[in-house]
Design an enzyme around this catalytic site. Structure first.
Site, short mmCIF file in Angstrom:
data_model
loop_
_atom_site.label_atom_id
_atom_site.label_comp_id
_atom_site.label_asym_id
_atom_site.label_seq_id
_atom_site.Cartn_x
_atom_site.Cartn_y
_atom_site.Cartn_z
N PRO A 16 0.84 -1.20 0.00
CA PRO A 16 0.00 0.00 0.00
C PRO A 16 0.87 1.24 0.00
O PRO A 16 1.78 1.36 0.84
CB PRO A 16 -0.80 -0.13 1.31
N MET A 17 0.62 2.16 -0.94
CA MET A 17 1.45 3.36 -1.05
C MET A 17 0.55 4.56 -1.28
O MET A 17 -0.19 4.62 -2.26
CB MET A 17 2.46 3.20 -2.18
N GLN A 69 -6.24 -1.50 3.35
CA GLN A 69 -5.44 -1.14 4.51
C GLN A 69 -6.10 0.00 5.26
O GLN A 69 -6.42 1.04 4.68
CB GLN A 69 -4.01 -0.73 4.13
N CYS A 99 3.37 3.11 9.38
CA CYS A 99 3.59 4.43 8.80
C CYS A 99 4.05 5.42 9.87
O CYS A 99 3.39 5.56 10.91
CB CYS A 99 2.31 4.94 8.13
N HIS A 170 7.95 -4.87 7.73
CA HIS A 170 8.93 -4.00 7.08
C HIS A 170 10.22 -4.13 7.87
O HIS A 170 10.26 -3.78 9.05
CB HIS A 170 8.43 -2.57 7.07
N ASN A 210 8.70 -7.26 3.88
CA ASN A 210 8.61 -6.01 3.15
C ASN A 210 9.89 -5.22 3.39
O ASN A 210 10.47 -5.29 4.46
CB ASN A 210 7.38 -5.23 3.61
N GLY A 211 10.32 -4.48 2.37
CA GLY A 211 11.50 -3.64 2.51
C GLY A 211 12.64 -4.11 1.64
O GLY A 211 13.16 -5.21 1.83
N GLY A 212 13.01 -3.28 0.66
CA GLY A 212 14.16 -3.60 -0.18
C GLY A 212 13.94 -4.70 -1.19
O GLY A 212 14.92 -5.19 -1.78
N GLY A 232 7.51 -2.87 -3.01
CA GLY A 232 7.01 -1.51 -2.81
C GLY A 232 7.19 -0.64 -4.03
O GLY A 232 6.67 -0.92 -5.11
#
Length: 342
Positions: A16-17, A69, A99, A170, A210-212, A232
């Site tokens: 989700p962004m 989300q 967040c 994350h 999540n992340g990278g 992401g």
């Protein structure tokens, strides 16, 4: 010998962004992958309960599987939003505990909830009582000085005790002061080893990393130990990486779409949006990265950027943008890759 069961959607997902993963983006991503789990932007409970509900929650059937989300901390409000999400037809409800923006902190939700796992547990319990949908949590590995592995395991075990069995982690901590949201995505180091240890210590839980995660190769490497990988910004800035996901991650016997096929599949939706009075760039902005690194990329992006916002711009602008891309690029399929481990 029986065939292996199909891999679940959370095996690969798009994060989700805010301002990016709106319904237009998700429809476009669906032209590239049918199996990848897609998420909405974070929607606050206040927006769901008191705002333009259709604008915040509306989506098309083509977007499934799709998860909502939510941002919030009040159990009653989150429970009501979870019930509404089920009525709308979502496939999952996710609680944002990651967040770090000032707006989210001022509302006492997002990453700051990692300091109060009991609050998250009560929220999850209330949400699960209001819906039969899966209720999942997305969080960081820590915040500020609450960044020990013991605190992370306490958070997960407390929330799992309320019935949550899927955690999207994350692999960076978040600083609630001193770093912007963008810096919080880049400066704190990635600590995959903590997420890997979390999976080892909670083997009964579904742990999504999540992340990278910048490519399908990255995702498949993590799937050797994680239950899922979440991509992401790479999926937004270079969306064509998703084209091979169904084949190379999920093992589907499908031919990945070409870029031309993806555009053509998206155009009926775009035309309908324009007919309803939406500017062309409202939907086509999500395709600007489709040709990253390819011949014609500059022409595609410039044409859509310069003309997509103009009044009465329509599909002729898209055709003009396509005309500057070589056919060899438009009609190329992603190269086959070895399948990810099941």
């Amino acid at each position: 010998m029986s065939a292996a069961p199909p891999l679940p959607p959370h095996t690969l997902s798009v994060a989700p962004m805010m301002d990016w993963t709106d319904r237009h983006c998700r429809v476009f991503h669906r032209t590239l992958t049918r199996r990848t789990l897609l998420y909405t932007e974070m929607v606050t409970t206040g927006a769901v309960l008191h705002g333009d509900r259709e604008r915040h929650l509306g989506f098309t059937a083509a977007e499934h599987p799709v998860a909502l989300q939510l941002g919030g901390s009040d159990p009653a409000a989150l429970a009501e939003c979870a019930r509404i999400a089920q009525d709308y037809g979502y496939d999952e409800v996710n609680l944002n505990c990651g967040c770090p923006s000032d707006r989210v902190q001022n509302g006492s939700f997002g990453a700051c909830l990692m300091a109060t796992p009991e609050v998250v547990a009560r929220a999850v319990e209330a949400m699960r009582g209001a819906t039969t949908l899966p209720v999942t949590v997305k969080h960081r590995i820590g915040i500020d000085d609450l960044d020990s592995y013991d605190h992370l395991t306490r958070f997960v075990s407390t929330v799992a005790g309320a019935g949550c069995d899927t955690f999207i982690v994350h692999a960076r901590k978040a600083w609630l002061s001193g770093l912007s949201p963008k810096e919080n995505r880049e400066i704190p180091p990635l600590r995959y080893e903590l997420v890997q240890q979390l999976k080892a210590d909670f083997p009964h839980l579904t742990i999504v990393l999540n992340g990278g995660v910048l490519s399908l190769d990255d995702a498949r490497a993590h799937l050797a130990w994680a239950d899922g990988a979440m991509v992401g910004r790479a999926a937004y800035q270079n969306p064509y990486i998703l084209a091979a996901a169904d084949r190379d991650v999920f093992g589907s016997e499908v031919i990945p779409p070409t870029r031309r096929e993806a555009i053509e599949a998206f155009l009926p939706y775009v035309a309908a949006q324009v007919q309803q009075g939406q500017p062309l760039n409202r939907s086509m902005r999500h395709t600007l990265g489709l040709f990253v690194g390819q011949a014609g990329a500059r022409h595609w992006k410039r044409t859509l950027s310069e003309k997509g916002h103009l009044p009465r711009s329509g599909l002729e602008v898209v055709r003009e943008a396509m005309a500057g891309v070589p056919g060899s690029v438009l009609d190329a399929h992603p190269e086959p890759q070895a399948l990810a481990p099941a």
